[in-house]
Each structure stands twice: as structure tokens, then as C-alpha cells.
Scaffold this active site. Structure first.
Site, PDB file in Angstrom:
ATOM      1  N   THR A 130     -14.715  73.738  -6.199  1.00 17.70           N
ATOM      2  CA  THR A 130     -14.509  72.305  -6.418  1.00 17.70           C
ATOM      3  C   THR A 130     -15.427  71.509  -5.505  1.00 17.70           C
ATOM      4  O   THR A 130     -15.583  71.838  -4.335  1.00 17.70           O
ATOM      5  CB  THR A 130     -13.036  71.944  -6.142  1.00 17.70           C
ATOM      6  OG1 THR A 130     -12.207  72.683  -7.035  1.00 17.70           O
ATOM      7  CG2 THR A 130     -12.788  70.461  -6.345  1.00 17.70           C
ATOM      8  N   GLU A 139      -2.290  72.779   1.471  1.00 16.25           N
ATOM      9  CA  GLU A 139      -3.068  72.849   0.231  1.00 16.25           C
ATOM     10  C   GLU A 139      -2.148  72.973  -0.980  1.00 16.25           C
ATOM     11  O   GLU A 139      -2.303  72.270  -1.977  1.00 16.25           O
ATOM     12  CB  GLU A 139      -4.033  74.037   0.276  1.00 16.25           C
ATOM     13  CG  GLU A 139      -4.857  74.182  -0.990  1.00 16.25           C
ATOM     14  CD  GLU A 139      -5.903  75.283  -0.902  1.00 16.25           C
ATOM     15  OE1 GLU A 139      -6.523  75.602  -1.938  1.00 16.25           O
ATOM     16  OE2 GLU A 139      -6.119  75.831   0.207  1.00 16.25           O
TER      17      GLU A 139
END
Length: 388
Positions: free
Chosen positions: A159, A245
Site C-alpha cells: 500500500t 494496525e
């Protein structure tokens, strides 16, 4: 109205300011970004100018010195615009906290100000073509050569991979270490470092505007001063940061579920079939009643987890539960809401179609939901092994 009990007036003002900013700078352009398969760097710079990048960073490094609760606000408001903005949350709440927690003073002074302004866009490179959730078995090596590491290997599904100019890369500094996880370290590798190249921008099923790429390292010479923390402790650092996360993934899925419910409620009230609103049919009422209940359950669970996380509690098991259950529930909600839209739900011009293709990957990244269930079971004492 506050979304959570722990929200203050300061959070409300911050949310209102961010929402107005996104309505002006993101919403009108989002479809173009989806078409371009990329969010422009100019948008990142605007976020930085407004204080919406890494607000938790200490003021001496250019941040606002706020806590993760403001990151929650950013995560939610970005998600409402579109899941393609998830790279901002990754930068704010996943990558930069590694530098804050394990970086030297020199590294913090060097990198954090740029992360706050948007001059630096970060990525975290863990996954490899043959290694996903099994981080102890990564094959990218970083062998010490004087005052440099020589890095060789490949990362994928990264990402922010195209936009990034600062990648946090998981490497094997001791390929022969036993157990294997003791050979893992973390390196900060800057764009322009000889031997570091970006591969193709991956063509995904959804999240079109979120750039995802392959990264290559071929005899890449990285200064030893770019080692983050201690050599051999990278796996430990990653395990410590996975709680936040995975919590951010659950927050994103919860926001998506609430947004899907809202747009579907509006649609079924205005759309008619057989001479009456679609909302008048019992099946529609039951489906939406079920989805509304699940959304409330998810929100209540998240509220408690965010509060515990802000207090620094170890809630790995519950976060694993939230990540798996909320992402799975959101995926089911996307299918149900698309069905209630009828044929229009399959049209790209309707937001529900975008949600339908964007949601599924949430059950895969940040550790698959199968891994989440394994962690839960292990921490219940079901595997016969140590707790995760």
C-alpha cells in the site's frame, strides 16, 4: 453529536474541520482518482498543511502532539469518502508509529517532519510473493557490509507503493537464525537509493485509487544508520504494532458498514416497486433491522477496544476478534445492501457497488481472518502452545 463516549468537544471540532476539508478537496475528485488508480501527491500535501497527517507526532517534530483518538476520527472520515484513502491511515497510524517508538533521535528529526507535512509518504513492506502472514519466513535479505546493508529481495501488495518515498522494509539480517524470527530486522529505505525500484502498479478488484505496488531490491546499499531499532528485533516490533494496525482495519470496516446502512436506508425509502416503497416490504425491514443491530454491536465493541488501547492495555485477543468479525460482517452487509438496491446496486455510479468490491480485502490484509481465529484460539489455550 459525539460518536463515542470518550470523544470531547475538541474531537467534534476536529471531525467537523476534516469533514469540510474532505468535502472540498476529496469528494469532488474521488471518482477521477478511482479512474486514475492513484491519489495525487498534491492531496497529501494539503492534508499536511491542515494538520491531518500524523497528528500524534510530538510538536518538536512538527506534529500536534495528540493521541490515537484523533487518528480514529481521521480513519472514519477518510473511509466515508472511499476505501481508496486507506493509505493515509496506514501512513498515520501504522508506519509512522514505528519511527516514533523505535527510531533514534537522529531518525526522528530526519523523517518525522516530512511525514507530518506530506513531503514523505510512507509504506510498510512486509509481504512477499511467497510469504504473506508468515512473517518469520520472509526471504528478503540485508547483509551487513561495513557501514551499509546490502538488500536483495522482492515485496508485493504494498500500500502506497507507487507514491512512497520512504519504505519501512522487513528484512532478514541473519538468514540462518534459529528460531527464524530472530533474524528479522527493519530498515528505512528511501526512494532514490540505488538498487531500490518500484514495480508495476497492481490492478486490483477494488480500492482502485489506493496505489498498490511491487517493490524490488537488487544489491541495494542502505546506510546502517537506517536500521530501525535493534538488529534481530524486527519481528518483535511488528508483533507489538499489529494491535493498532488491526484495530484500524476494524474501524475502517465498521465505518463502511455504517455508511452502507445509511445509503441503503435512503435508497429503499425512495425507490418504489409494485406501487409502494421498497422499505415497505417485510424482507427489506428484516434485513435492515439485522444489519442495524450488527452495526450497533460492532460500534459498542470498538468503543471499548479503542478506550482500552488508548490506556495502553494489551488487547490482542479482542482486537483479533474485532478485526475478523467486523470485516466479515461488513462483507456480508455489502452483499445484502447491494441486493436491496436491485439492478442499480450493480452500477458503478452507485456507491454501494464500490463498497461491494472494496470491502472483501479487509478480511485479508493486516493478517487474514484465519490468522485472527488462530490467535484467538491460541490465546484461549486451545492449541497447546504459548499465548500469541
Amino acid at each position: 453529536m459525539p460518536r463515542y463516549r470518550w470523544e470531547t468537544e475538541e474531537h467534534d471540532l476536529f471531525r467537523e474541520s476534516l469533514r469540510k476539508f474532505l468535502e472540498k478537496e476529496a469528494v469532488p475528485h474521488y471518482e477521477q482518482w478511482e479512474h486514475d488508480r492513484l491519489i495525487p501527491k498534491s492531496f497529501w500535501k494539503k492534508l499536511g498543511e491542515m494538520g491531518f497527517l500524523c497528528p500524534q507526532v510530538e510538536e518538536k517534530y512538527g506534529g500536534l502532539g495528540l493521541d490515537f483518538s484523533f487518528g480514529v476520527v481521521i480513519e472514519e472520515e477518510m473511509e466515508r469518502v472511499g476505501a481508496g484513502l486507506t493509505g493515509v491511515g496506514l501512513h498515520n497510524d501504522i508506519v509512522v508509529p514505528y519511527i516514533e517508538a523505535y527510531g533514534t533521535e537522529e531518525q526522528k528529526k530526519r523523517f518525522l517532519p516530512g511525514c507530518v507535512t506530506g513531503d514523505l509518504i510512507t509504506a510498510i513492506a512486509m509481504t512477499e510473493p511467497g510469504t504473506g502472514s508468515d512473517l518469520a519466513n520472509i526471504r528478503t535479505t540485508a547483509i551487513k557490509d561495513g557501514d551499509h546493508y546490502i538488500v536483495n529481495g522482492q515485496k508485493t501488495f504494498i500500500t502506497n507503493g507507487i507514491n512512497t518515498n520512504l519504505a519501512l522494509v522487513a528484512v532478514k539480517t541473519d538468514p540462518k537464525a534459529e528460531p527464524k524470527h530472530r533474524g528479522v530486522s527493519l530498515l528505512l529505505i528511501e526512494e532514490g537509493t540505488p538498487g531500490f525500484t518500484k514495480g508495476r502498479k497492481l490492478d486490483k478488484v477494488g480500492m482502485y485509487s489506493q496505489d498498490t505496488a511491487e517493490l524490488y531490491f537488487e544489491d541495494c546499499r542502505v546506510p546502517a544508520t537506517n536500521l530501525l531499532g535493534e538488529e534481530g528485533k524486527g519481528f518483535k516490533y511488528m508483533m507489538e504494532k499489529l494491535q493498532q494496525e488491526r484495530l484500524t482495519v476494524a474501524i475502517g470496516a465498521q465505518t463502511a458498514m455504517e455508511d452502507m446502512l445509511e445509503i441503503t436506508l435512503d435508497y429503499v425509502k425512495s425507490r418504489e416497486a409494485f406501487g409502494r416503497p421498497v422499505a415497505a416490504f417485510q424482507n427489506t425491514q428484516f434485513k435492515l433491522a439485522e444489519l442495524a443491530t450488527e452495526a450497533e454491536l460492532g460500534k459498542a465493541f470498538l468503543e471499548s477496544l479503542i478506550a482500552d488501547h488508548l490506556e495502553g492495555k494489551d488487547i490482542v485477543t479482542k482486537v483479533s476478534m474485532a478485526k475478523y468479525w467486523i470485516t466479515e460482517t461488513a462483507r456480508k452487509a455489502a452483499a445484502e445492501c447491494m441486493q436491496l438496491h436491485g439492478g442499480y446496486g450493480y452500477m458503478e455510479e452507485y456507491k454501494i457497488a464500490r463498497w461491494y468490491r472494496d470491502i472483501p480485502v479487509m478480511s485479508i490484509y493486516a493478517g487474514t481472518n484465519e490468522i485472527m481465529k488462530t490467535i484467538i484460539a491460541k490465546n484461549m489455550g486451545l492449541s497447546g502452545g504459548r499465548k500469541a
